[in-house]
Design an enzyme around this catalytic site. Structure first.
Site, PDB file in Angstrom:
ATOM      1  N   ASP A 101      -2.719   8.663  -0.535  1.00 26.23           N
ATOM      2  CA  ASP A 101      -3.099   7.584   0.373  1.00 26.23           C
ATOM      3  C   ASP A 101      -4.587   7.274   0.228  1.00 26.23           C
ATOM      4  O   ASP A 101      -5.004   6.112   0.103  1.00 26.23           O
ATOM      5  CB  ASP A 101      -2.758   8.002   1.805  1.00 26.23           C
ATOM      6  CG  ASP A 101      -3.254   6.999   2.850  1.00 26.23           C
ATOM      7  OD1 ASP A 101      -3.043   5.796   2.646  1.00 26.23           O
ATOM      8  OD2 ASP A 101      -3.851   7.441   3.847  1.00 26.23           O
ATOM      9  N   HIS A 115       4.581   6.452   5.543  1.00 22.07           N
ATOM     10  CA  HIS A 115       3.529   7.274   6.137  1.00 22.07           C
ATOM     11  C   HIS A 115       2.689   6.570   7.200  1.00 22.07           C
ATOM     12  O   HIS A 115       2.069   7.234   8.040  1.00 22.07           O
ATOM     13  CB  HIS A 115       2.623   7.854   5.047  1.00 22.07           C
ATOM     14  CG  HIS A 115       1.587   6.909   4.511  1.00 22.07           C
ATOM     15  ND1 HIS A 115       1.835   6.053   3.452  1.00 22.07           N
ATOM     16  CD2 HIS A 115       0.299   6.678   4.875  1.00 22.07           C
ATOM     17  CE1 HIS A 115       0.737   5.365   3.192  1.00 22.07           C
ATOM     18  NE2 HIS A 115      -0.205   5.704   4.040  1.00 22.07           N
ATOM     19  N   GLU A 164       2.068   5.201  13.060  1.00 18.81           N
ATOM     20  CA  GLU A 164       0.755   4.807  13.565  1.00 18.81           C
ATOM     21  C   GLU A 164       0.639   3.302  13.777  1.00 18.81           C
ATOM     22  O   GLU A 164       0.071   2.845  14.770  1.00 18.81           O
ATOM     23  CB  GLU A 164      -0.327   5.272  12.587  1.00 18.81           C
ATOM     24  CG  GLU A 164      -1.744   4.909  13.013  1.00 18.81           C
ATOM     25  CD  GLU A 164      -2.767   5.318  11.967  1.00 18.81           C
ATOM     26  OE1 GLU A 164      -3.940   4.969  12.143  1.00 18.81           O
ATOM     27  OE2 GLU A 164      -2.387   5.979  10.989  1.00 18.81           O
ATOM     28  N   ASP A 165       1.187   2.515  12.843  1.00 14.00           N
ATOM     29  CA  ASP A 165       0.902   1.080  12.831  1.00 14.00           C
ATOM     30  C   ASP A 165       2.080   0.181  13.190  1.00 14.00           C
ATOM     31  O   ASP A 165       1.939  -1.043  13.201  1.00 14.00           O
ATOM     32  CB  ASP A 165       0.393   0.673  11.438  1.00 14.00           C
ATOM     33  CG  ASP A 165      -0.948   1.315  11.108  1.00 14.00           C
ATOM     34  OD1 ASP A 165      -1.685   1.639  12.048  1.00 14.00           O
ATOM     35  OD2 ASP A 165      -1.233   1.504   9.907  1.00 14.00           O
ATOM     36  N   HIS A 193       0.830  -1.215   0.000  1.00 11.62           N
ATOM     37  CA  HIS A 193       0.000   0.000   0.000  1.00 11.62           C
ATOM     38  C   HIS A 193       0.862   1.261   0.000  1.00 11.62           C
ATOM     39  O   HIS A 193       0.685   2.133  -0.876  1.00 11.62           O
ATOM     40  CB  HIS A 193      -0.959  -0.014   1.194  1.00 11.62           C
ATOM     41  CG  HIS A 193      -1.568   1.322   1.502  1.00 11.62           C
ATOM     42  ND1 HIS A 193      -2.407   1.990   0.630  1.00 11.62           N
ATOM     43  CD2 HIS A 193      -1.438   2.140   2.598  1.00 11.62           C
ATOM     44  CE1 HIS A 193      -2.768   3.143   1.168  1.00 11.62           C
ATOM     45  NE2 HIS A 193      -2.197   3.258   2.352  1.00 11.62           N
ATOM     46  N   ASP A 210     -24.224  16.788 -23.145  1.00 15.55           N
ATOM     47  CA  ASP A 210     -22.810  17.147 -23.334  1.00 15.55           C
ATOM     48  C   ASP A 210     -21.893  16.227 -22.529  1.00 15.55           C
ATOM     49  O   ASP A 210     -21.122  16.664 -21.701  1.00 15.55           O
ATOM     50  CB  ASP A 210     -22.560  18.608 -22.963  1.00 15.55           C
ATOM     51  CG  ASP A 210     -23.047  18.936 -21.556  1.00 15.55           C
ATOM     52  OD1 ASP A 210     -23.882  18.174 -21.044  1.00 15.55           O
ATOM     53  OD2 ASP A 210     -22.602  19.940 -20.990  1.00 15.55           O
TER      54      ASP A 210
END
Length: 711
Positions: A150, A83, A87-88, A59, A270
């Protein structure tokens, strides 16, 4: 110093493809930094998988690939790969800074969500994340590029999520991320985010429109190619070097048009247009003339975004022609540079600190917008309010107006003259006394239109009033007005608390200035207040009784029999003083004040029935009086007995309007075939005004009796 990276054979194919793409525009040492970031990220995310089943590191690599396609700098691409690590994974910002420098670490931190913080609701967490993201954007615009990339990859792989999650994420994408991409001029990202968001939020509608578009395009393919060739031939005849491209509208843009104009799909003809990309600005206008010579232009459908760029820096000429095939022909005309900016927006030709570029660049306009948001958030009480205000400005169906000196100010559609004043500067808005539009004075609530020249007249005596909130359209104006009113109410509340304490101390033969400072400091500390103002605020709100506080501050003094100084009511006290709804006092009525816990000073009429009970608490009763000059309008309740005939209410409304009063509320508690009883709550300036209103009502032939309602 970056150590040698792993042998290229050890990299997955997706990373090798990323490397090859990066090599087309970055120096080898900078590509090495990105490959090193992959190594670190892969180790940090080892063992983690996405819901699709693939290793999680794929990812961040895909996010980096999106940024590489925008030709972003190496710090942005490296930060994209890292990134999600803070956090993870156990990796910290400090460790990233040690290995890659403070700049990349700051970018990674800027896009880190706030999942580890505790919030009352998910909406609040999203709102606080949004606030943090925008503040990080204001420090470095590249944060939002990473965040948008992301979100785009997450949307591309959203099919593995549950239906509820897909709908929630799709709604968030359409509400926040696609509009941000649009505001930054990143049309390529915006269009894909919108279409993916639409597909996951309304899958049946998206599929139906997409199938219809495919059918229509197939049926018209020959006609479309004929028009494209005719355009190209005409441009060659007049000497305009250019490329002519077909431009198919997305299902989401068609859906939005069907919704906004209440059209069926067959009426949205259109679905296909053309883009003429040429070499210079003069060539653009030559191409416009050639296009208008080829087919007749439709009136009112021409827009010059070259002379007046959109707020996101977008520049192009738009026109619609009437073709002989019964199809409207939409054409966009722009230069190669304008086309790059239109597709990539603030990310086009990215250079850090690009604010040094032209004042009309997408980067500079993006920074100006972000600085406005930063100014708004400084004066916003909570994240949800900030998010709501920011979202209202993310749909900038813009208008352009001018200052008297010719500066262009862009505002959202439905913006008012007062919004213009706040767009100039908060202080200008706060002191606006009058506004001239094309040299004619207009109400502050007047909606502005394209091309108008607006001049603001200020006065030191002018200030925001709550009624302004009813008509301003921009977040900056709303936030500034609310901030002023809150600060004013706070000052009024503190002043009232000081008055109550001073009055109570005067009754004991002393005053605030005579009380030793250490006693006041001790009282503030004992009640766990942070400031002296908190003490006065709680006195004003009735949470503390002035008499009790005075006894603690002056324990050796005794109460005197002298008359207490009256609290003067002028109507400017804001939330510090409330007028009782049981008796509706108006200037001229004898009045009494009562300090009600949590409400502050509530003013009653002296003959209000409720005062019999309230006087049993003399420590909460206050001497109050009207100021010689009062301000504002005051509610009063009237009971009317009228003939029960058709049109009586319209007749009474007209009479009240003629008397210069506003109707706040109407009730009909009883009626019979002959008469009806109506209770009106109206607003008046004082007792004299109320008397004039009652006299005028009595002259109405349908009114049998008028009386003031007493509690």
């Amino acid at each position: 110093m970056i150590r040698n990276v792993l042998a290229t054979s050890s990299f997955p194919e997706s990373v090798l493809e990323l490397r090859d793409l990066l090599n087309t525009y970055l120096e080898p040492d900078r590509v090495a930094v990105i490959l090193r970031a992959f190594e670190v990220g892969a180790r940090a995310h080892e063992g983690q998988t996405r819901k699709t089943g693939e290793p999680y590191i794929m990812h961040p690599v895909a996010v980096a690939r999106i940024l590489a396609n925008l030709r972003m700098d190496h710090q942005s691409v490296a930060a994209a790969i890292l990134h999600d690590t803070i956090e993870d994974t156990p990796l910290t910002k400090g460790e990233i800074a040690d290995q890659f420098g403070d700049e990349i670490a700051a970018l990674v931190d800027g896009v880190t969500k706030l999942d580890k913080m505790k919030f009352r609701t998910r909406h609040e967490a999203d709102a606080e994340s949004f606030r943090k993201m925008l503040l990080a954007m204001s420090r470095d615009l590249r944060v939002i590029f990473i965040k948008l990339a992301d979100r785009l990859h997450n949307m591309r792989t959203l099919g593995s999520m549950s239906p509820d999650s897909r709908r929630r994420i799709a709604r968030e994408t359409l509400d926040i991320y696609a509009p941000i991409a649009d505001r930054l001029g990143m049309n390529t990202l915006k269009s894909e985010l919108e279409d993916l968001g639409f597909a996951h939020r309304h899958p049946w509608r998206h599929r139906t429109i997409a199938e219809h578009v495919q059918e229509v395009t197939g049926d018209r393919r020959e006609v479309i190619e004929t028009i494209r060739k005719a355009l190209k031939r005409k441009m060659s005849e007049v000497g305009v070097p250019c490329r002519v491209l077909g431009r198919e509208k997305t299902p989401y843009s068609i859906y939005r048009k069907m919704q906004s104009r209440d059209l069926s799909f067959s009426e949205v003809t259109d679905v296909y247009g053309f883009r003429v990309i040429t070499h210079s600005e003069p060539h653009c206008y030559m191409a416009l003339g050639a296009a208008h010579a080829l087919h007749q232009p439709k009136p009112g459908r021409f827009k010059d975004y070259i002379a007046l760029p959109k707020a996101n820096g977008y520049q192009s000429l738009h026109t619609v022609l009437s073709s002989p095939y019964g199809l409207p022909v939409e054409i966009q005309i722009r230069t190669e540079e304008m086309d790059i900016t239109a597709e990539k927006g603030a990310a086009a030709h990215w250079q850090y600190k690009s604010g040094e570029s032209s004042s009309v660049s997408a980067q500079v306009r993006a920074r100006e917008w972000l600085m406005q948001l930063v100014d708004v958030q400084r004066h916003t009480g909570d994240s949800m309010e900030f998010l709501d205000g920011a979202k209202s400005d993310l749909f900038p169906d813009d208008i352009f107006v001018f200052t008297p000196k010719g500066k262009i100010i862009d505002l959202r559609r439905n913006a008012t003259a007062l919004d213009f004043a706040y767009a100039i500067h908060t202080d200008v808005g706060n002191h606006t006394s009058a506004i001239l539009v094309d040299k004619v004075e207009v109400p502050l609530s007047t909606h502005l239109a394209h091309g108008q020249t607006v001049e603001v007249v200020t006065s030191a005596d002018a200030h925001p009033v709550p009624e302004w909130l009813d008509f301003v359209a921009t977040a900056k104006a709303r936030t500034a007005i609310r901030h002023y009113i809150r600060s004013l109410e706070q000052k009024d509340t503190v002043a009232l608390g000081m008055h109550l304490l001073e009055t109570a101390l005067n009754a004991r033969g002393t005053s605030v200035t005579d009380v030793p400072q250490n006693l006041i400091d001790g009282l503030v500390a004992d009640n766990h207040f942070e400031r002296h103002e908190d003490l006065y605020t709680n006195l004003a709100l009735g949470n503390l009784l002035a008499g009790v506080v005075a006894a603690k501050l002056a324990p050796d003094s005794t109460s005197t029999d002298g008359a207490a100084e009256a609290l003067t009511i002028a109507g400017l006290e804001g939330s510090a003083v409330e007028f009782a709804a049981c008796c509706y006092p108006v200037p001229g009525d004898p009045i009494v004040g009562f300090v009600s816990a949590g409400k502050g000073v509530v003013v009653h009429r002296a003959n209000c029935r409720n005062m019999r009970e309230l006087r049993k608490h003399p420590d909460r009763c206050l001497v109050v009086q009207w100021a010689p000059l009062t301000h504002g309008m005051y509610r009063v309740a009237l009971r009317l007995v009228t003939r029960n005939v058709p049109g009586v209410l319209a007749s009474l409304t007209a009479t009240l309007n003629e008397a210069g009063t506003n109707i706040e509320r109407v009730e009909q508690p009883e009626s019979n075939p002959e008469t009806a009883t109506l209770n009106f709550t109206i607003s008046v300036e004082d007792r004299d005004h109320m008397a004039r209103v009652m006299r005028r009502l009595r002259r109405n032939r349908n009114v049998l009796k008028v009386s003031r309602i007493i509690a």
